[in-house]
Design an enzyme around this catalytic site. Structure first.
Site, PDB file in Angstrom:
ATOM      1  N   ASP A  67      33.720  37.856  39.087  1.00  0.00           N
ATOM      2  CA  ASP A  67      35.111  38.064  39.528  1.00  0.00           C
ATOM      3  C   ASP A  67      35.510  37.082  40.631  1.00  0.00           C
ATOM      4  O   ASP A  67      36.655  37.088  41.087  1.00  0.00           O
ATOM      5  CB  ASP A  67      35.338  39.515  39.997  1.00  0.00           C
ATOM      6  CG  ASP A  67      34.470  39.907  41.191  1.00  0.00           C
ATOM      7  OD1 ASP A  67      33.635  39.096  41.632  1.00  0.00           O
ATOM      8  OD2 ASP A  67      34.628  41.045  41.671  1.00  0.00           O
ATOM      9  N   GLY A  68      34.544  36.251  41.059  1.00  0.00           N
ATOM     10  CA  GLY A  68      34.851  35.288  42.119  1.00  0.00           C
ATOM     11  C   GLY A  68      34.746  35.909  43.510  1.00  0.00           C
ATOM     12  O   GLY A  68      34.864  35.190  44.510  1.00  0.00           O
ATOM     13  N   ALA A  84      23.181  43.002  46.518  1.00  0.00           N
ATOM     14  CA  ALA A  84      22.314  44.120  46.880  1.00  0.00           C
ATOM     15  C   ALA A  84      20.859  43.903  46.452  1.00  0.00           C
ATOM     16  O   ALA A  84      20.199  44.788  45.915  1.00  0.00           O
ATOM     17  CB  ALA A  84      22.854  45.436  46.309  1.00  0.00           C
ATOM     18  N   ASP A  86      31.303  46.084  36.096  1.00  0.00           N
ATOM     19  CA  ASP A  86      31.139  46.980  37.263  1.00  0.00           C
ATOM     20  C   ASP A  86      32.506  47.595  37.588  1.00  0.00           C
ATOM     21  O   ASP A  86      32.859  47.790  38.755  1.00  0.00           O
ATOM     22  CB  ASP A  86      30.565  46.217  38.472  1.00  0.00           C
ATOM     23  CG  ASP A  86      29.995  47.148  39.538  1.00  0.00           C
ATOM     24  OD1 ASP A  86      29.732  48.331  39.236  1.00  0.00           O
ATOM     25  OD2 ASP A  86      29.822  46.699  40.688  1.00  0.00           O
TER      26      ASP A  86
END
Ligand SMILES: [Zn+2]
Length: 381
Positions: free
Chosen positions: A247-248, A219, A273
């Site tokens: 997290d990949g 973003a 997150d």
């Protein structure tokens, strides 16, 4: 009455120590000393059974856990649930994160955090307001109908938490350098994210005192040859911090590795997150009236937009070791020492005399087995 933690392998944030005791009195670490020469105040000892005692993790971006979402119910009870759910995975300090919402929800969230800190809900260190001062062009899963420009009344709310720290994610191109300076002068930590700012606009924000980038790469304007974008400005700058979601799914591991190699050491931090799915049995949940589905570690809307993560701090640490090809030492610092520095938490993120006794014990499989927050053992496992 002090307690000595003995027979552990202690990671101070710099060195691994053996045959050393960590002495806790009230909420502080009062000594790290030879285990055979304990201070006379020590009344009892706890055997750590050769597991590793490391600084507790600090998560600057956590939306929920244990089935609860902070935006849904910005209350003291929600903060207790999130605290407990994430503590099982090594988080001993966190900034509950509100995504873009109405000003009333923000006010309720700030009130809940104020109560939580006063009532000593373990680990609540302040608040992270991720929006609503964001750019619709880079909205991600945020509801753009909630987006606003920072005006005087918003400024009053943003600076109203008078205990703990306030972190704000905003799109710098939609406010003025003066407003960024005013927020910083009021003690707020300003991070850029959900932004279409160019490289030049980002440089102006950095010169105004911006010190952080929220979920680097996601973003924000990407790094390209002729326009380095926000990603380029973030990686070039030596003083600011970048949060990454390891997290990949959010970022390719190779992109994370390139960022890690480009950025000044100590300036990339691990965040979760995390959404309500962490520590919950039912991993699907509602966000802005939309069903978010869990599938194989990934949380997405019906159209495939990523909606936060199912990460835990201990899994970001183990992922960082493999994605970035770094040691456990450095991964722990990225989850504890460096976020403490970013947030100006002077006595967190290290195991040293005088520091707050917020620590975790991890076994040889990198599982969190015990945890202490402000000197109190609060093991969830
Ligand atoms: Zn976001």
């Amino acid at each position: 009455m002090a307690t000595a933690l003995v027979n552990g392998i202690v990671f101070t944030s710099e060195h691994w120590l053996t045959n050393q005791a960590v002495v806790i009195d009230e909420d502080k670490i009062t000594a790290v000393c030879p285990a055979n020469d304990l201070p006379s105040q020590v009344a009892n000892t706890i055997d750590l059974k050769q597991q590793r005692l490391v600084p507790g993790f600090i998560d600057t971006q956590v939306n929920g856990g244990g089935g609860a979402l902070f935006n849904d119910a910005p209350t003291l009870e929600t903060l207790r649930i999130i605290s407990e759910a994430h503590r099982a995975f090594g988080t001993t300090g966190f900034y509950p994160t509100l995504i873009s919402d109405n000003l009333e929800v923000m006010q309720a969230g700030i009130t809940a955090v104020k109560q939580a800190i006063k009532k000593k809900v373990p680990g609540v260190l302040g608040i992270h307001l991720e929006g609503p001062f964001l750019n619709p062009e880079r909205k991600g899963v945020h509801d753009a109908s909630k987006f606003k420009i920072i005006d005087e009344s918003a400024f009053q709310i943003l600076t109203s938490l008078d205990i703990g720290k306030t972190l704000i994610t905003l799109a710098p191109e939609l406010t003025t350098p003066e407003m960024i300076k005013r927020l910083i002068n009021a003690g707020v930590i300003v991070s850029a994210g959900h932004s279409a700012a160019t490289y030049e606009q980002t440089k102006i924000a950095l010169a105004s005192g911006l010190t952080s980038f929220t979920h680097l790469f996601n973003a924000m304007t990407p790094f390209t040859s002729r326009e380095p974008g926000m990603v380029g400005a973030a990686l070039e700058d030596k003083n600011s911090w970048c949060g990454i979601i390891a997290d990949g799914f959010h970022v390719h591991p190779a992109s994370l590795k390139i960022a890690y190699q480009a950025k000044t050491r100590g300036k990339i931090i691990l965040v979760t997150d995390a959404m309500p799915s962490v520590g919950a049995i039912n991993k699907n949940f509602m966000l802005n009236g939309e069903l978010i589905r869990y599938d194989n570690g990934k949380l997405t809307t019906a159209t495939g937009t990523l909606a936060g993560s199912d990460l835990t701090m201990i899994s970001t640490v183990t992922n960082a070791i493999s994605f970035l090809d770094i040691t456990l030492d450095e991964a722990i610092r990225m989850a504890s020492t460096y976020p403490a520095a970013m947030m100006g938490e002077k006595y967190l993120g290290e195991i040293k005399a005088g520091y707050t006794a917020s620590m975790i014990l991890i076994d040889d499989q990198n599982r969190v087995t015990r945890s202490w927050v402000n000197g109190r053992e609060l093991t969830e496992n």
